[in-house]
Design a protein around this motif. Sequence first.
Motif, mmCIF file in Angstrom:
data_model
loop_
_atom_site.group_PDB
_atom_site.id
_atom_site.type_symbol
_atom_site.label_atom_id
_atom_site.label_comp_id
_atom_site.label_asym_id
_atom_site.label_seq_id
_atom_site.Cartn_x
_atom_site.Cartn_y
_atom_site.Cartn_z
ATOM 1 N N VAL A 27 0.873 -1.161 0.000
ATOM 2 C CA VAL A 27 0.000 0.000 0.000
ATOM 3 C C VAL A 27 0.915 1.217 0.000
ATOM 4 O O VAL A 27 1.679 1.425 0.953
ATOM 5 N N VAL A 28 0.859 2.014 -1.066
ATOM 6 C CA VAL A 28 1.743 3.172 -1.199
ATOM 7 C C VAL A 28 0.898 4.440 -1.089
ATOM 8 O O VAL A 28 -0.069 4.617 -1.842
ATOM 9 N N VAL A 29 1.257 5.305 -0.145
ATOM 10 C CA VAL A 29 0.541 6.568 0.052
ATOM 11 C C VAL A 29 1.540 7.707 0.218
ATOM 12 O O VAL A 29 2.703 7.488 0.572
ATOM 13 N N ARG A 30 1.038 8.885 -0.037
ATOM 14 C CA ARG A 30 1.802 10.092 0.284
ATOM 15 C C ARG A 30 1.485 10.447 1.730
ATOM 16 O O ARG A 30 0.400 10.152 2.235
ATOM 17 N N HIS A 31 2.415 11.122 2.390
ATOM 18 C CA HIS A 31 2.152 11.595 3.750
ATOM 19 C C HIS A 31 0.898 12.460 3.761
ATOM 20 O O HIS A 31 0.509 13.051 2.748
ATOM 21 N N ASP A 47 -5.598 18.359 10.042
ATOM 22 C CA ASP A 47 -6.231 17.548 8.992
ATOM 23 C C ASP A 47 -5.387 16.323 8.666
ATOM 24 O O ASP A 47 -5.923 15.261 8.350
ATOM 25 N N GLY A 48 -4.079 16.469 8.735
ATOM 26 C CA GLY A 48 -3.188 15.351 8.466
ATOM 27 C C GLY A 48 -3.283 14.276 9.534
ATOM 28 O O GLY A 48 -3.227 13.079 9.234
ATOM 29 N N GLU A 49 -3.430 14.699 10.789
ATOM 30 C CA GLU A 49 -3.599 13.729 11.871
ATOM 31 C C GLU A 49 -4.890 12.946 11.678
ATOM 32 O O GLU A 49 -4.916 11.723 11.880
ATOM 33 N N VAL A 50 -5.950 13.640 11.275
ATOM 34 C CA VAL A 50 -7.220 12.969 11.004
ATOM 35 C C VAL A 50 -7.048 11.980 9.847
ATOM 36 O O VAL A 50 -7.533 10.848 9.894
ATOM 37 N N LEU A 55 -6.364 6.430 7.598
ATOM 38 C CA LEU A 55 -5.555 5.400 6.951
ATOM 39 C C LEU A 55 -5.460 4.178 7.860
ATOM 40 O O LEU A 55 -5.616 3.040 7.404
ATOM 41 N N ALA A 56 -5.232 4.400 9.143
ATOM 42 C CA ALA A 56 -5.152 3.290 10.088
ATOM 43 C C ALA A 56 -6.471 2.519 10.131
ATOM 44 O O ALA A 56 -6.475 1.277 10.148
ATOM 45 N N THR A 78 2.370 9.860 9.570
ATOM 46 C CA THR A 78 1.287 9.294 8.759
ATOM 47 C C THR A 78 1.222 7.786 8.956
ATOM 48 O O THR A 78 0.133 7.207 9.039
ATOM 49 N N ALA A 79 2.361 7.139 9.042
ATOM 50 C CA ALA A 79 2.413 5.679 9.178
ATOM 51 C C ALA A 79 2.151 5.197 10.601
ATOM 52 O O ALA A 79 1.677 4.068 10.785
ATOM 53 N N GLU A 80 2.453 5.999 11.599
ATOM 54 C CA GLU A 80 2.417 5.537 12.987
ATOM 55 C C GLU A 80 1.075 4.966 13.450
ATOM 56 O O GLU A 80 1.061 3.898 14.079
ATOM 57 N N PRO A 81 -0.075 5.584 13.184
ATOM 58 C CA PRO A 81 -1.323 4.980 13.679
ATOM 59 C C PRO A 81 -1.586 3.587 13.103
ATOM 60 O O PRO A 81 -1.994 2.679 13.841
#
Length: 170
Positions: A27-31, A47-50, A55-56, A78-81
């Motif tokens: 799964v490839v995403v942008r931050h 908004d990025g945290e949301v 994503l999680a 972005t990946a952490e959750p």
Amino acid sequence: MSLLTLLLSLSLASPAALPAHEGIVVVVVRHAEKDDDDKLDPSLAGDGEVRAQALATTLAGAGLDRAIATQFRRTRQTAEPAAAAAGIDVEVREINAGNAASYATDLAADLRAMPPGSTVLVVGHSNTVPGIVQALSGQAAEAMPETEYDRYTLVLLDTDGGARVITSRY
């Protein structure tokens, strides 16, 4: 949620259109959306945290084996959750002037060497995501504008060396 259910929900495909996958799923995403708190290494905006949480949620139950991000806060955050939900750490794969030209190809080789059945999240940048998708799949990927944060690409690496690409939004 099974991998097949995840793939179906992510791709909006019908059950008949997407068979179970026994290869490697990437799964490839942008931050997610970045803040303006630091010019060189910004963190995620609200908004990025949301979006990182969304994503999680989207990847819940996918059985992530790895989550890979660059050294920048916005990719790691972005990946952490999703990584935390899967009980894994985010692996930092640094990108810099010395490895930028081979980054996507080297990453693709590393991912292709994983055992069949593996699922990986890769978080990159608007200028790296298309190259990563192309290096994994052998297919040209659409450029990503600086304002786009909601595209994800599933690259299904088949056991016979082939690849299929599914692009959607989350």
